[in-house]
Design an enzyme around this catalytic site. Structure first.
Site, PDB file in Angstrom:
ATOM      1  N   ASP A   1       0.874  -1.174   0.000  1.00  0.00           N
ATOM      2  CA  ASP A   1       0.000   0.000   0.000  1.00  0.00           C
ATOM      3  C   ASP A   1       0.917   1.231   0.000  1.00  0.00           C
ATOM      4  OD1 ASP A   1       0.798   0.500   2.624  1.00  0.00           O
ATOM      5  OD2 ASP A   1      -1.212   0.439   3.483  1.00  0.00           O
TER       6      ASP A   1
ATOM      7  N   CYS B   1       2.784  -3.080   3.972  1.00  0.00           N
ATOM      8  CA  CYS B   1       1.967  -1.902   4.271  1.00  0.00           C
ATOM      9  C   CYS B   1       2.751  -1.134   5.341  1.00  0.00           C
ATOM     10  CB  CYS B   1       0.549  -2.279   4.704  1.00  0.00           C
ATOM     11  SG  CYS B   1       0.400  -3.256   6.213  1.00  0.00           S
TER      12      CYS B   1
ATOM     13  N   THR C   1       2.748  -1.293   8.551  1.00  0.00           N
ATOM     14  CA  THR C   1       3.239  -2.184   9.609  1.00  0.00           C
ATOM     15  C   THR C   1       3.432  -3.630   9.150  1.00  0.00           C
ATOM     16  OG1 THR C   1       0.973  -2.702  10.194  1.00  0.00           O
ATOM     17  CG2 THR C   1       2.013  -0.864  11.393  1.00  0.00           C
TER      18      THR C   1
ATOM     19  N   HIS D   1       9.226 -24.037   9.587  1.00  0.00           N
ATOM     20  CA  HIS D   1       8.144 -24.627  10.390  1.00  0.00           C
ATOM     21  C   HIS D   1       6.748 -24.369   9.825  1.00  0.00           C
ATOM     22  CE1 HIS D   1      10.557 -25.128  14.414  1.00  0.00           C
ATOM     23  NE2 HIS D   1      11.176 -25.643  13.368  1.00  0.00           N
TER      24      HIS D   1
ATOM     25  N   HIS E   1       6.130 -30.799  11.258  1.00  0.00           N
ATOM     26  CA  HIS E   1       5.689 -29.471  10.821  1.00  0.00           C
ATOM     27  C   HIS E   1       4.678 -29.584   9.674  1.00  0.00           C
ATOM     28  CE1 HIS E   1       8.587 -27.887  13.555  1.00  0.00           C
ATOM     29  NE2 HIS E   1       9.527 -28.617  12.995  1.00  0.00           N
TER      30      HIS E   1
HETATM   31  C1  RB5 Z   1      -2.150   2.986   6.380  1.00  0.00           C
HETATM   32  O1  RB5 Z   1      -2.153   4.241   6.975  1.00  0.00           O
HETATM   33  C2  RB5 Z   1      -1.789   1.916   7.394  1.00  0.00           C
HETATM   34  O2  RB5 Z   1      -2.836   1.733   8.266  1.00  0.00           O
HETATM   35  C3  RB5 Z   1      -1.422   0.625   6.693  1.00  0.00           C
HETATM   36  O3  RB5 Z   1      -0.337   0.845   5.859  1.00  0.00           O
HETATM   37  C4  RB5 Z   1      -1.027  -0.537   7.574  1.00  0.00           C
HETATM   38  O4  RB5 Z   1      -0.063  -0.173   8.499  1.00  0.00           O
HETATM   39  C5  RB5 Z   1      -2.123  -1.312   8.159  1.00  0.00           C
HETATM   40  O5  RB5 Z   1      -1.938  -2.336   8.806  1.00  0.00           O
END
Ligand code: RB5
Length: 157
Positions: free
Chosen positions: A18, A75, A77, A108, A143
């Protein structure tokens, strides 16, 4: 449980992010090319906001057409794309944060997707974690039984 140099080559890898990880995606694609891999970039290409579930679904559906070794989802995170991917039948997406989890995700869990965050401060480069994942083999045996049980959950939910 390392794989040979030959097995490391010519991997076809789906990658998508993203707006929160566009620069990281570019860095990873460059790295994969140096490893003689063929990354398929499913976007996005700018920091204009998009919804990460849309990105994860596009990448996973492409992966399910076949011919890919694994996929990388990004993304801010890595959390949102991995949560989404793990709701799609056949996908096992691991949220990686160090060398150990990169290795275990393959050895695993036989993950077919790995996820990272473009806004996360990792202690080592994401490319090193990807390399570890790529050079590790699934350990099978007990596994395999456990991974089979993961996939059986799809049938009863
Ligand atoms: C976008 O602002 C953010 O929420 C997305 O990139 C991500 O971190 C979501 O899990």
């Amino acid at each position: 449980m390392k794989i040979s140099k030959e097995e490391l080559t010519m991997k076809k890898i789906i990658i998508a992010s993203d707006h929160g990880a566009v620069a990281l995606k570019t860095e990873i694609i460059s790295f994969l090319k140096t490893k003689n891999c063929e990354p398929k970039d499913m976007g996005v290409y700018s920091e204009d906001p998009v919804d990460y579930p849309d990105i994860a679904v596009i990448a996973c559906n492409e992966f399910k057409k076949g011919g890919y070794n694994f996929g990388i989802l990004l993304c801010g995170t890595g959390i949102g794309v991995s949560m989404t991917a793990n709701k799609i039948k056949g996908i096992r997406c691991a949220l990686i944060h160090d060398i150990f989890t990169a290795e275990m995700a393959k050895a695993h869990n036989d993950a077919n997707f790995i996820a990272f965050g473009g806004r996360v401060k990792y202690n080592i480069p994401v490319t090193q974690m990807i390399e570890k994942f790529m050079e590790t083999k699934f350990a099978g045996e007990r596994h395999l039984r456990r991974v089979t049980k993961i996939m059986e959950v799809e049938k009863c939910t």
